[in-house]
Motif scaffolding. Structure first.
Motif, PDB file in Angstrom:
ATOM      1  N   UNK A  55     114.292  42.716  61.438  1.00 21.81           N
ATOM      2  CA  UNK A  55     113.241  43.535  62.542  1.00 21.81           C
ATOM      3  C   UNK A  55     112.162  42.295  62.819  1.00 21.81           C
ATOM      4  N   UNK A  56     111.793  42.704  63.925  1.00 20.23           N
ATOM      5  CA  UNK A  56     110.700  41.786  64.752  1.00 20.23           C
ATOM      6  C   UNK A  56     109.701  42.526  65.161  1.00 20.23           C
ATOM      7  N   UNK A  57     108.458  42.586  64.598  1.00 15.15           N
ATOM      8  CA  UNK A  57     107.270  43.545  64.750  1.00 15.15           C
ATOM      9  C   UNK A  57     106.188  42.617  65.217  1.00 15.15           C
ATOM     10  N   UNK A  58     106.129  43.206  66.709  1.00 16.83           N
ATOM     11  CA  UNK A  58     105.065  42.379  67.547  1.00 16.83           C
ATOM     12  C   UNK A  58     104.008  43.112  67.797  1.00 16.83           C
ATOM     13  N   UNK A  59     102.559  42.613  67.840  1.00 15.41           N
ATOM     14  CA  UNK A  59     101.320  43.186  67.954  1.00 15.41           C
ATOM     15  C   UNK A  59     100.602  42.402  68.846  1.00 15.41           C
TER      16      UNK A  59
ATOM     17  N   UNK B 114     106.838  38.863  62.010  1.00 12.75           N
ATOM     18  CA  UNK B 114     105.852  39.462  62.474  1.00 12.75           C
ATOM     19  C   UNK B 114     105.292  38.512  63.559  1.00 12.75           C
ATOM     20  N   UNK B 115     104.743  39.044  64.497  1.00 19.63           N
ATOM     21  CA  UNK B 115     104.465  38.267  65.684  1.00 19.63           C
ATOM     22  C   UNK B 115     102.854  38.763  66.228  1.00 19.63           C
ATOM     23  N   UNK B 116     102.119  37.854  66.633  1.00 19.22           N
ATOM     24  CA  UNK B 116     100.820  38.194  67.044  1.00 19.22           C
ATOM     25  C   UNK B 116     100.760  37.435  68.696  1.00 19.22           C
ATOM     26  N   UNK B 117     100.123  38.366  69.606  1.00 23.71           N
ATOM     27  CA  UNK B 117     100.335  37.895  70.890  1.00 23.71           C
ATOM     28  C   UNK B 117      99.031  37.128  71.111  1.00 23.71           C
ATOM     29  N   UNK B 118      97.846  37.482  70.459  1.00 23.87           N
ATOM     30  CA  UNK B 118      96.531  36.796  70.717  1.00 23.87           C
ATOM     31  C   UNK B 118      96.600  35.351  70.535  1.00 23.87           C
ATOM     32  N   UNK B 119      96.380  34.526  71.431  1.00 24.55           N
ATOM     33  CA  UNK B 119      96.468  32.975  71.135  1.00 24.55           C
ATOM     34  C   UNK B 119      95.563  32.503  70.295  1.00 24.55           C
ATOM     35  N   UNK B 120      94.445  33.189  69.796  1.00 26.98           N
ATOM     36  CA  UNK B 120      93.246  32.908  68.987  1.00 26.98           C
ATOM     37  C   UNK B 120      93.659  33.191  67.635  1.00 26.98           C
TER      38      UNK B 120
ATOM     39  N   UNK C  99     103.255  32.991  63.760  1.00 26.65           N
ATOM     40  CA  UNK C  99     103.961  33.102  64.892  1.00 26.65           C
ATOM     41  C   UNK C  99     103.303  33.880  65.831  1.00 26.65           C
ATOM     42  N   UNK C 100     103.075  33.358  67.120  1.00 25.29           N
ATOM     43  CA  UNK C 100     102.079  33.570  68.145  1.00 25.29           C
ATOM     44  C   UNK C 100     103.096  33.915  69.208  1.00 25.29           C
ATOM     45  N   UNK C 101     102.678  34.797  70.249  1.00 27.96           N
ATOM     46  CA  UNK C 101     103.402  34.945  71.718  1.00 27.96           C
ATOM     47  C   UNK C 101     104.005  36.324  71.606  1.00 27.96           C
TER      48      UNK C 101
END
Length: 341
Positions: free
Chosen positions: A239-243, A269-275, A280-282
């Motif tokens: 599972x890949x969980x992105x927010x 888990x993945x966070x889109x916010x570059x800050x 794991x970002x993007x």
């Protein structure tokens, strides 16, 4: 005497469940439940009752003619409901609307037992069903009438079928009809629901699974994971969980619990916010490991907002990835009637 549950999925997204007695044909069981599946001869001659069996074991006998059902069609999972005798629980796709078959959504009432806030990101809504627990396929959703608004919102079950309580993971929308109601709602409040609905649900598990969740699109995967754990699945599941933001990352502890329950389960888990300081970002597509795709021998399930769904589809096209099957559901959180997870 054994009985089997057969899920009839109509092309307009409505699902109805019928109980087949031992040796009973699906068409007869449906008629007994006052569901008029397409038919003409009922003798295996015309092919009018042809549907697709998506899971389960069954016997078609040999009392039908090839003009009604060819060997090639049989090999592709097509069945004649006038001849099909289930030998396990089954799921059948019906190429007709529920209205044509003179059936409709199942309506039921429920009582709020818990409302759990997760920052400004989401709410977990837990309900006690006033009568028998609703039957649904893991991944499906219901429409919930929002009291006093004359409107409804659609949410995926985050609980598994057969649970004593049903639950939903709801995105908080400033000024949203359901979000506003939930701000003041208390345990004991009454709600009316109808469903289940939707063609996004867990099929028979025959190969590794890749689950891709965006935001509150996590909900149906929690239902699926619980079913996989209950059935003792040994297949590999990732599972890949992105927010978008750190605060949007909710129920991670519940996901983590399945690492112990499912021997071949992993998640990221993945966070889109570059800050963000998250490791794991993007975007989700940047964090799909090659082994999770299993050289294409994988069933992919995706639930998220439209841009995420479109991005994943494009990613597969650009990289030449062709999974064995690809099931996806888009949701628009602030829409009044369309699907929302």
């Amino acid at each position: 005497m054994s009985t089997y549950t057969v899920a009839l999925n109509f092309e307009d997204g409505v699902t109805r469940f019928v109980e087949c007695k031992a040796g009973e044909k699906v068409l007869d069981a449906a008629f007994r439940a006052r569901i008029n599946l397409p038919m003409d001869c009922s003798d295996g001659v015309c092919g009018t009752c042809k549907c697709r069996a998506e899971s389960g074991d069954y016997d078609l006998g040999d009392d039908y003619i090839e003009d009604a059902l060819s060997e090639d069609e049989k090999d592709r999972g097509l069945v004649l409901t006038c001849q099909m005798v289930p030998q396990s629980d089954c799921v059948i796709a019906v190429p007709a609307s529920s209205a044509v078959c003179k059936t409709e959504h199942t309506r039921f009432a429920a009582t709020v037992s818990k409302i759990e806030q997760h920052h400004d990101a989401a709410v977990v809504l837990e309900l006690d069903v006033d009568a028998a627990a609703p039957v649904f396929l893991p991944g499906q959703y219901v429409n919930i009438d929002v009291p006093g608004s004359g409107q409804h919102r659609s949410y995926s079950f985050s609980s598994a079928p057969g649970a004593s309580k049903i639950s939903f993971l709801i995105k908080k929308i400033p000024g949203g009809v359901m979000s506003t109601w939930l701000e003041s709602a208390q345990a004991g409040a009454k709600l009316d629901l109808n469903g289940p609905l939707g063609s996004f649900y867990l099929r028979a598990v025959q190969r590794p699974l890749l689950f891709l969740a965006g935001g509150t699109g996590l909900a149906p995967f929690l239902s699926m994971l619980e079913v996989l754990a209950r059935t003792g699945s040994q297949q590999k599941v990732h599972l890949i969980y992105g927010v978008t933001r750190d605060l949007d990352l909710v129920l991670v502890n519940e996901i983590e619990a399945y690492v112990a329950k499912l021997p071949n389960f992993s998640f990221a888990t993945v966070i889109a916010d570059p800050a963000s300081d998250h490791p794991r970002k993007g975007w989700v597509t940047q964090h799909i490991p090659d082994d999770a795709l299993n050289d294409g021998d994988v069933d992919v399930y995706l639930c998220g907002p439209p841009p995420m769904v479109d991005a994943v589809r494009k990613h597969f096209e650009d990289t030449g990835v062709a999974p064995n099957s690809f099931h996806y559901e888009k949701f628009t959180p602030n829409a009044a009637t369309p699907r929302a997870a």
